[in-house]
Enzyme design. Structure first.
Site, PDB file in Angstrom:
ATOM      1  N   GLU A 178      35.829  44.038  38.353  1.00 42.71           N
ATOM      2  CA  GLU A 178      34.847  43.010  38.725  1.00 42.71           C
ATOM      3  C   GLU A 178      33.861  43.447  39.810  1.00 42.71           C
ATOM      4  O   GLU A 178      34.253  43.998  40.843  1.00 42.71           O
ATOM      5  CB  GLU A 178      35.594  41.762  39.192  1.00 42.71           C
ATOM      6  CG  GLU A 178      34.727  40.534  39.313  1.00 42.71           C
ATOM      7  CD  GLU A 178      35.549  39.281  39.200  1.00 42.71           C
ATOM      8  OE1 GLU A 178      35.658  38.759  38.065  1.00 42.71           O
ATOM      9  OE2 GLU A 178      36.102  38.820  40.221  1.00 42.71           O
TER      10      GLU A 178
ATOM     11  N   LYS B 108      31.878  42.054  42.517  1.00 44.71           N
ATOM     12  CA  LYS B 108      32.081  40.798  43.255  1.00 44.71           C
ATOM     13  C   LYS B 108      31.792  40.997  44.741  1.00 44.71           C
ATOM     14  O   LYS B 108      32.507  41.743  45.423  1.00 44.71           O
ATOM     15  CB  LYS B 108      33.531  40.347  43.050  1.00 44.71           C
ATOM     16  CG  LYS B 108      33.954  39.074  43.739  1.00 44.71           C
ATOM     17  CD  LYS B 108      35.413  38.805  43.410  1.00 44.71           C
ATOM     18  CE  LYS B 108      35.909  37.499  43.968  1.00 44.71           C
ATOM     19  NZ  LYS B 108      37.332  37.263  43.622  1.00 44.71           N
TER      20      LYS B 108
ATOM     21  N   LYS C 243      30.727  36.293  34.405  1.00 45.21           N
ATOM     22  CA  LYS C 243      31.696  35.427  35.065  1.00 45.21           C
ATOM     23  C   LYS C 243      30.949  34.398  35.897  1.00 45.21           C
ATOM     24  O   LYS C 243      30.275  34.733  36.882  1.00 45.21           O
ATOM     25  CB  LYS C 243      32.652  36.233  35.940  1.00 45.21           C
ATOM     26  CG  LYS C 243      33.867  35.414  36.368  1.00 45.21           C
ATOM     27  CD  LYS C 243      34.866  36.231  37.130  1.00 45.21           C
ATOM     28  CE  LYS C 243      36.093  35.386  37.447  1.00 45.21           C
ATOM     29  NZ  LYS C 243      37.005  36.056  38.395  1.00 45.21           N
TER      30      LYS C 243
ATOM     31  N   GLU D  23      39.898  30.765  30.553  1.00 45.10           N
ATOM     32  CA  GLU D  23      40.806  30.866  31.695  1.00 45.10           C
ATOM     33  C   GLU D  23      41.656  29.611  31.852  1.00 45.10           C
ATOM     34  O   GLU D  23      41.150  28.495  31.803  1.00 45.10           O
ATOM     35  CB  GLU D  23      39.991  31.096  32.967  1.00 45.10           C
ATOM     36  CG  GLU D  23      40.819  31.266  34.219  1.00 45.10           C
ATOM     37  CD  GLU D  23      39.952  31.547  35.433  1.00 45.10           C
ATOM     38  OE1 GLU D  23      39.423  32.669  35.508  1.00 45.10           O
ATOM     39  OE2 GLU D  23      39.780  30.645  36.273  1.00 45.10           O
TER      40      GLU D  23
ATOM     41  N   ASN E 225      45.073  32.732  35.202  1.00 49.01           N
ATOM     42  CA  ASN E 225      44.665  32.928  36.595  1.00 49.01           C
ATOM     43  C   ASN E 225      45.805  32.535  37.525  1.00 49.01           C
ATOM     44  O   ASN E 225      46.192  31.365  37.579  1.00 49.01           O
ATOM     45  CB  ASN E 225      43.411  32.093  36.901  1.00 49.01           C
ATOM     46  CG  ASN E 225      42.765  32.496  38.222  1.00 49.01           C
ATOM     47  OD1 ASN E 225      43.365  33.169  39.051  1.00 49.01           O
ATOM     48  ND2 ASN E 225      41.530  32.078  38.417  1.00 49.01           N
TER      49      ASN E 225
ATOM     50  N   GLU F 284      45.012  37.505  35.669  1.00 48.53           N
ATOM     51  CA  GLU F 284      43.937  37.459  36.661  1.00 48.53           C
ATOM     52  C   GLU F 284      44.463  37.112  38.048  1.00 48.53           C
ATOM     53  O   GLU F 284      45.360  36.291  38.186  1.00 48.53           O
ATOM     54  CB  GLU F 284      42.898  36.399  36.277  1.00 48.53           C
ATOM     55  CG  GLU F 284      42.310  36.525  34.882  1.00 48.53           C
ATOM     56  CD  GLU F 284      41.363  35.378  34.573  1.00 48.53           C
ATOM     57  OE1 GLU F 284      40.728  34.846  35.504  1.00 48.53           O
ATOM     58  OE2 GLU F 284      41.278  34.981  33.401  1.00 48.53           O
ATOM     59  N   SER F 285      43.864  37.714  39.056  1.00 49.83           N
ATOM     60  CA  SER F 285      44.079  37.418  40.482  1.00 49.83           C
ATOM     61  C   SER F 285      45.391  37.986  41.027  1.00 49.83           C
ATOM     62  O   SER F 285      46.430  37.946  40.371  1.00 49.83           O
ATOM     63  CB  SER F 285      44.024  35.916  40.749  1.00 49.83           C
ATOM     64  OG  SER F 285      42.765  35.375  40.427  1.00 49.83           O
TER      65      SER F 285
END
Length: 261
Positions: free
Chosen positions: A57, A59, A119, A168, A189, A219-220
């Site tokens: 990502e 970001k 995103k 998601e 997530n 994710e995360s």
């Protein structure tokens, strides 16, 4: 709640965009876009040769952490991801809370061959068309931010434009929406978008409830090889990672360490 704030701000921005450039005008601008969206599924599906598919990502910031990377150059970061072996690149385009910009998509697509994810907090067909115009191959749809009918409608419109979506989820209710909509790619997530609390066992909890044949993206909170190996064994195909790479001096080498089998 922060998610509600972001959605409200997104809708305000949309009104301004639509007043300036109609959806019809936006559609006609596709004639100037030389990039056709690619089928993202082969890039994200885990194989014996490539068990750890990484969506890396681009970001700059987040509501919970503030500015994550001061020396932020989206194109250089994307090139690092490409050389490091990313299967796809996630580009934050939300401007207020994540300091993103939709122009990042076009700039990266022009010079990087890795598939791109837009995103953002997508709530309208205008944003889906916008993603295509600016060079995305697939986009994020957050089940929590949409009703079942809205999610299904936006996903079907995405397909009609030749793209796909990472849908998601965070809990069973989100999953039921994703299944109802017919999502091909489901992202789990670990971070609760309302409280920002993490539950790293979430992928393991929800995997048994997901129908066979779906591509699963964790994710995360993914910042080490052990976690990725474990989630791969549980059934995850791909891993969306941003903050971990954004805090590294050598992004490409850090990525190579995670994808190395």
């Amino acid at each position: 709640m922060i998610l509600d704030e972001i959605i409200e701000k997104t809708k305000e921005d949309l009104k301004k965009k639509k007043a300036k450039y109609s959806m019809d005008w936006l559609g006609r601008s596709l004639a100037f876009n030389p990039f056709m969206p690619r089928d993202i599924k082969p890039y994200l599906k885990a194989t014996k040769e490539n068990p750890y598919r990484i969506i890396a990502e681009v970001k700059k910031a987040s509501p919970s952490k503030g500015i994550i990377r001061e020396d932020f150059d989206p194109l250089l970061i994307a090139k690092e991801y490409e050389s490091g072996g990313a299967s796809a690149i996630s580009v934050l385009t939300e401007p207020h809370y994540f300091k993103g910009d939709i122009e990042y998509l076009t700039g990266i697509r022009r010079y990087v061959s890795t598939p791109l994810l837009r995103k953002d907090f997508i709530v309208d067909e205008y944003q889906v068309l916008e993603a295509l115009v600016y060079g995305a191959d697939f986009l994020l749809l957050i089940a929590k931010a949409l009703s079942k009918k809205e999610l299904k409608s936006l996903l079907e419109y995405t397909w009609r434009l030749g793209m796909d979506a990472l849908v998601e989820i965070h809990h069973k209710e989100d999953l039921s929406k994703a299944i109802f909509a017919g999502a091909n790619i489901i992202g789990i997530n670990h971070r609760n978008l309302e409280t920002f609390k993490m539950d790293m066992s979430l992928t393991e909890k929800l995997m048994p409830l997901i129908p066979n044949g779906k591509i699963i993206v964790a994710e995360s909170g993914l910042n080490n090889k052990e976690t990725i190996e474990h989630l791969s064994e549980v059934g995850a195909d791909a891993f969306l990672i941003g903050e971990h790479f954004m805090r590294k001096e050598n992004i490409s080498e850090s990525l190579k360490e995670l994808v190395r089998v």
